[in-house]
Scaffold this active site. Structure first.
Site, short mmCIF file in Angstrom:
data_model
loop_
_atom_site.label_atom_id
_atom_site.label_comp_id
_atom_site.label_asym_id
_atom_site.label_seq_id
_atom_site.Cartn_x
_atom_site.Cartn_y
_atom_site.Cartn_z
N HIS A 194 -13.97 33.56 13.67
CA HIS A 194 -14.92 34.53 14.26
C HIS A 194 -14.43 34.95 15.65
O HIS A 194 -14.54 36.12 16.03
CB HIS A 194 -16.31 33.90 14.40
CG HIS A 194 -16.94 33.49 13.10
ND1 HIS A 194 -17.16 32.18 12.76
CD2 HIS A 194 -17.41 34.23 12.08
CE1 HIS A 194 -17.73 32.12 11.58
NE2 HIS A 194 -17.90 33.35 11.13
N GLY B 134 -13.07 39.31 8.47
CA GLY B 134 -11.90 38.46 8.22
C GLY B 134 -11.44 38.59 6.77
O GLY B 134 -12.26 38.69 5.85
N ASP C 42 -12.30 36.42 3.38
CA ASP C 42 -13.26 36.98 2.42
C ASP C 42 -12.78 38.38 2.02
O ASP C 42 -13.45 39.38 2.28
CB ASP C 42 -14.65 37.04 3.04
CG ASP C 42 -15.15 35.65 3.41
OD1 ASP C 42 -15.30 34.83 2.50
OD2 ASP C 42 -15.35 35.39 4.61
O1 PAF Z 1 -18.88 36.92 6.01
C1 PAF Z 1 -20.02 36.61 6.38
O2 PAF Z 1 -20.20 35.77 7.25
C2 PAF Z 1 -21.22 37.28 5.74
O3 PAF Z 1 -21.00 37.53 4.39
C3 PAF Z 1 -21.67 38.57 6.46
C4 PAF Z 1 -20.58 39.65 6.42
C5 PAF Z 1 -22.00 38.25 7.91
C6 PAF Z 1 -22.91 39.15 5.80
O4 PAF Z 1 -23.97 38.25 5.84
#
Ligand code: PAF
Length: 290
Positions: free
Chosen positions: A37, A147, A150
């Site tokens: 993050h 990211g 995912d």
């Molecule tokens: O990747 C995530 O953390 C979640 O799927 C997101 C994009 C914040 C949506 O809730």
């Protein structure tokens, strides 16, 4: 740094920033922030005048038997990290703020949501599309950062943005890894010591497949078999899927990779005890037509 729960207040503040000509970058998260993050936030800070981090464990993207209640949370720590990085606003709504009584709307990209992780998480990407539509409307960012761990989420959302003419750019960002290769994920916190050691099998399996692809292997089934065989070497791990798809529409690539005219996504998910981990790599056969 401000922290606001109300979508309306957030919308007003962000509208005032846009009216002043400021570019907003959005980093959507479910909190329990890690270095992955952080890399999204740092990139957003470099490219925006104001950075909004949303922290919301979105119930609509969890299945009935999934880990919504036990999803790791540490709001204080997340706040300190965002403050120290220079984030302007944390948008942290409650489920009732986001989905008040009578909420009835759905947003979905069904064909791209039904494959890969969606095969075993049937409503997951509908929930992701719904919450991200709301986040984009509330914040009105110029860019939103995701990211590539995912990767399916990114490609589904990119299609949603294109199909709905949403006025923002999605920025895909590289997966951040532990020194031993494990992709960072909030869910890594669930792993016990033995599972944590075993978890490296996922990046190892994908690395072997990538090496084979780089070495000229063009049979998608051979790449999948290589991933399955590597995961099978680790007794604690159970492979959920390994798949090769085209990145544009996430269509299964079952023919020879040299027939592919663009980028492919090689993705896998596995279970270690009760914990599900995912990882992937992108590959464009050099001979592919562009
Ligand atoms: O990747 C995530 O953390 C979640 O799927 C997101 C994009 C914040 C949506 O809730």
């Amino acid at each position: 740094m401000e922290t606001i729960a109300s979508p309306l207040e957030t919308q007003k503040l962000c509208a005032s920033w846009r009216a002043a000509g400021l570019k907003i970058g959005l980093v959507p998260t479910m909190g329990y922030l890690h270095a992955g993050h952080e890399s999204l936030i740092v990139k957003a800070l470099a490219e925006s005048d104001r950075v909004v981090v949303s922290i919301f464990v979105n119930p609509t993207q969890f299945g009935p038997k999934e880990d919504l209640d036990k999803y790791p949370r540490d709001f204080q720590r997340d706040q300190s990290l965002c403050r120290s990085l220079g984030v302007s606003l944390i948008f942290a709504p409650s489920p009732d703020d986001m989905y008040p009584a009578g909420f009835a709307t759905k947003v979905a990209v069904p064909s791209m949501a039904a494959t890969l992780c969606g095969r075993n998480r049937p409503n997951h990407f509908d929930g992701v599309c719904l919450v991200c539509s709301k986040l984009f409307n509330v914040v009105g960012p110029r860019k939103a950062y995701f990211g590539l761990k995912d990767a399916q989420q990114y490609f589904v959302l990119a299609r949603m943005v294109r199909d709905l003419n949403l006025d923002l750019e999605l920025v895909p960002c590289p997966t951040v890894r532990e020194p031993d290769g494990l992709a960072l994920s909030s869910r890594n916190a669930y792993l016990n010591e033995a599972e944590r050691k075993a978890a490296t099998v996922l990046s190892r399996a994908l690395d072997r497949a990538k090496g084979a692809a780089l070495g000229g292997q063009r049979d998608p089934k051979a790449l999948i078999d290589l991933i399955a065989a590597t995961v099978a070497e680790e007794p604690l791990a159970r492979l959920e899927y390994a798949q090769v798809v085209a990145t544009g529409d996430l269509a299964d690539v079952s023919a020879d990779l040299s027939t592919i005219d663009g980028e492919i996504l090689v993705a896998a998910a596995l279970w270690l005890g009760q914990t599900r981990l995912i990882d992937n790599f992108l590959f464009t056969p050099p001979e592919a037509r562009r």
